[in-house]
Design a protein around this motif. Structure first.
Motif, PDB file in Angstrom:
ATOM      1  N   LYS A   3       0.868  -1.198   0.000  1.00 20.15           N
ATOM      2  CA  LYS A   3       0.000   0.000   0.000  1.00 20.15           C
ATOM      3  C   LYS A   3       0.891   1.228   0.000  1.00 20.15           C
ATOM      4  CE  LYS A   3      -3.788  -1.869   2.815  1.00 20.15           C
ATOM      5  NZ  LYS A   3      -3.218  -3.132   3.272  1.00 20.15           N
ATOM      6  N   THR A   4       0.405   2.300  -0.633  1.00 22.87           N
ATOM      7  CA  THR A   4       1.122   3.565  -0.555  1.00 22.87           C
ATOM      8  C   THR A   4       0.140   4.713  -0.359  1.00 22.87           C
ATOM      9  OG1 THR A   4       2.897   4.888  -1.516  1.00 22.87           O
ATOM     10  CG2 THR A   4       1.219   4.064  -3.050  1.00 22.87           C
ATOM     11  N   PHE A   5       0.676   5.815   0.170  1.00 25.25           N
ATOM     12  CA  PHE A   5      -0.148   6.986   0.448  1.00 25.25           C
ATOM     13  C   PHE A   5       0.097   8.059  -0.607  1.00 25.25           C
ATOM     14  CE2 PHE A   5      -0.475  11.234   2.340  1.00 25.25           C
ATOM     15  CZ  PHE A   5      -1.832  11.236   2.607  1.00 25.25           C
ATOM     16  N   VAL A   6      -0.989   8.665  -1.068  1.00 25.54           N
ATOM     17  CA  VAL A   6      -0.917   9.747  -2.059  1.00 25.54           C
ATOM     18  C   VAL A   6      -1.823  10.879  -1.591  1.00 25.54           C
ATOM     19  CG1 VAL A   6      -1.418  10.399  -4.451  1.00 25.54           C
ATOM     20  CG2 VAL A   6      -0.539   8.107  -3.953  1.00 25.54           C
ATOM     21  N   CYS A   7      -1.369  12.106  -1.762  1.00 25.50           N
ATOM     22  CA  CYS A   7      -2.208  13.258  -1.409  1.00 25.50           C
ATOM     23  C   CYS A   7      -2.154  14.276  -2.541  1.00 25.50           C
ATOM     24  CB  CYS A   7      -1.691  13.872  -0.112  1.00 25.50           C
ATOM     25  SG  CYS A   7      -2.617  15.324   0.398  1.00 25.50           S
ATOM     26  N   ILE A   8      -3.309  14.600  -3.099  1.00 24.28           N
ATOM     27  CA  ILE A   8      -3.373  15.681  -4.091  1.00 24.28           C
ATOM     28  C   ILE A   8      -3.410  16.984  -3.290  1.00 24.28           C
ATOM     29  CG2 ILE A   8      -4.613  16.689  -6.048  1.00 24.28           C
ATOM     30  CD1 ILE A   8      -5.808  13.900  -6.565  1.00 24.28           C
ATOM     31  N   LYS A   9      -2.406  17.815  -3.491  1.00 24.72           N
ATOM     32  CA  LYS A   9      -2.233  19.026  -2.688  1.00 24.72           C
ATOM     33  C   LYS A   9      -3.233  20.116  -3.117  1.00 24.72           C
ATOM     34  CE  LYS A   9       2.695  18.061  -2.014  1.00 24.72           C
ATOM     35  NZ  LYS A   9       4.064  18.554  -2.219  1.00 24.72           N
ATOM     36  N   PRO A  10      -3.319  21.208  -2.356  1.00 26.02           N
ATOM     37  CA  PRO A  10      -4.336  22.226  -2.657  1.00 26.02           C
ATOM     38  C   PRO A  10      -4.307  22.746  -4.099  1.00 26.02           C
ATOM     39  CG  PRO A  10      -3.457  22.596  -0.480  1.00 26.02           C
ATOM     40  CD  PRO A  10      -2.623  21.484  -1.081  1.00 26.02           C
ATOM     41  N   ASP A  11      -3.124  22.870  -4.709  1.00 21.90           N
ATOM     42  CA  ASP A  11      -3.084  23.360  -6.105  1.00 21.90           C
ATOM     43  C   ASP A  11      -3.692  22.335  -7.057  1.00 21.90           C
ATOM     44  OD1 ASP A  11      -0.863  21.877  -5.267  1.00 21.90           O
ATOM     45  OD2 ASP A  11       0.458  22.685  -6.799  1.00 21.90           O
ATOM     46  N   GLY A  12      -3.463  21.040  -6.795  1.00 24.06           N
ATOM     47  CA  GLY A  12      -4.049  20.004  -7.650  1.00 24.06           C
ATOM     48  C   GLY A  12      -5.562  19.970  -7.545  1.00 24.06           C
ATOM     49  N   VAL A  13      -6.069  20.203  -6.307  1.00 25.08           N
ATOM     50  CA  VAL A  13      -7.523  20.247  -6.104  1.00 25.08           C
ATOM     51  C   VAL A  13      -8.103  21.483  -6.791  1.00 25.08           C
ATOM     52  CG1 VAL A  13      -9.323  20.542  -4.344  1.00 25.08           C
ATOM     53  CG2 VAL A  13      -7.442  18.933  -3.944  1.00 25.08           C
ATOM     54  N   GLN A  14      -7.490  22.663  -6.517  1.00 24.99           N
ATOM     55  CA  GLN A  14      -8.029  23.915  -7.068  1.00 24.99           C
ATOM     56  C   GLN A  14      -8.009  23.915  -8.593  1.00 24.99           C
ATOM     57  OE1 GLN A  14      -9.404  26.418  -5.386  1.00 24.99           O
ATOM     58  NE2 GLN A  14      -8.951  25.683  -3.325  1.00 24.99           N
ATOM     59  N   ARG A  15      -7.001  23.261  -9.181  1.00 24.13           N
ATOM     60  CA  ARG A  15      -6.871  23.284 -10.634  1.00 24.13           C
ATOM     61  C   ARG A  15      -7.683  22.178 -11.309  1.00 24.13           C
ATOM     62  NH1 ARG A  15      -0.895  23.203 -12.046  1.00 24.13           N
ATOM     63  NH2 ARG A  15      -1.707  23.532 -14.125  1.00 24.13           N
ATOM     64  N   GLY A  16      -8.396  21.398 -10.501  1.00 21.20           N
ATOM     65  CA  GLY A  16      -9.344  20.429 -11.066  1.00 21.20           C
ATOM     66  C   GLY A  16      -8.724  19.146 -11.577  1.00 21.20           C
ATOM     67  N   PHE A  17      -7.640  18.703 -10.926  1.00 20.13           N
ATOM     68  CA  PHE A  17      -6.942  17.506 -11.411  1.00 20.13           C
ATOM     69  C   PHE A  17      -7.263  16.225 -10.642  1.00 20.13           C
ATOM     70  CE2 PHE A  17      -3.627  20.609 -13.099  1.00 20.13           C
ATOM     71  CZ  PHE A  17      -4.061  20.487 -14.416  1.00 20.13           C
ATOM     72  N   ILE A  18      -8.224  16.263  -9.712  1.00 19.05           N
ATOM     73  CA  ILE A  18      -8.491  15.045  -8.914  1.00 19.05           C
ATOM     74  C   ILE A  18      -8.834  13.865  -9.833  1.00 19.05           C
ATOM     75  CG2 ILE A  18     -10.012  13.958  -7.209  1.00 19.05           C
ATOM     76  CD1 ILE A  18     -10.355  16.665  -5.865  1.00 19.05           C
TER      77      ILE A  18
END
Ligand code: CMP
Length: 152
Positions: A3-18
């Motif tokens: 298993k690994t952990f990944v976090c989409i940071k605030p810029d990735g969320v704001q820019r619509g990349f989820i």
């Protein structure tokens, strides 16, 4: 399976990349193990980035990760840590290989869109920090062996 952990940071969320980022890990054959959308506070960010305490970029890093909501995930598969790091690309977007997330969507290290665990030991620590054990779903999709099957 690792298993690994990944976090989409605030810029990735704001820019619509989820959605785009999830699709890249799904395309790789990895299995989603957990996901949550949340805003972290300074105390939590300090725990996540504890290994960077004292570095010149530490305060800015904590401010960045707390500047808006993030999308945290667990991804599962054989060698998941390495597969995810490869798909994410180098920490500095200018050094990330074409086709990686940081190459394709980011331009500088202070806005590098996404965090991924750098070793299985780090993954274990980060997953335990971000998710309760009962938030991690143990499942297999019907394609799993088409990605991670072993020839015999
Ligand atoms: P991340 O994968 O979240 O892990 C630690 C983060 O620290 C990294 O991505 C970068 O955002 C940041 N970082 C690492 N090294 C530096 C540096 N030399 N200067 C500024 N930020 C850095």
């Amino acid at each position: 399976m690792e298993k690994t952990f990944v976090c989409i940071k605030p810029d990735g969320v704001q820019r619509g990349f989820i959605g785009e980022i999830i699709k890249r890990f799904e395309n790789r054959g990895l299995l989603l193990g957990a996901a949550k959308f949340l805003q972290v506070d300074h105390a939590f960010a300090e725990k996540h980035y504890a290994e960077h305490v004292g570095k010149p970029f530490y305060n800015g890093l904590v401010n960045y990760i707390t500047s808006g909501p993030v999308f945290a995930m667990v991804w599962v598969g054989e060698d998941a840590v390495k597969l995810v790091r490869q798909t994410v690309g180098a920490t500095k977007p200018a050094e990330a290989a074409p086709g990686t997330i940081r190459h394709d969507f980011a331009a500088k290290m202070d806005r590098n869109l996404i965090h991924a665990s750098d070793s299985p030991e780090t993954a274990e620590r980060e997953i335990a920090l971000w998710f309760a054990p009962d938030e991690i779903v143990a499942w297999h999709n019907s394609n799993f062996l088409w990605s991670f099957g072993k020839n015999s």
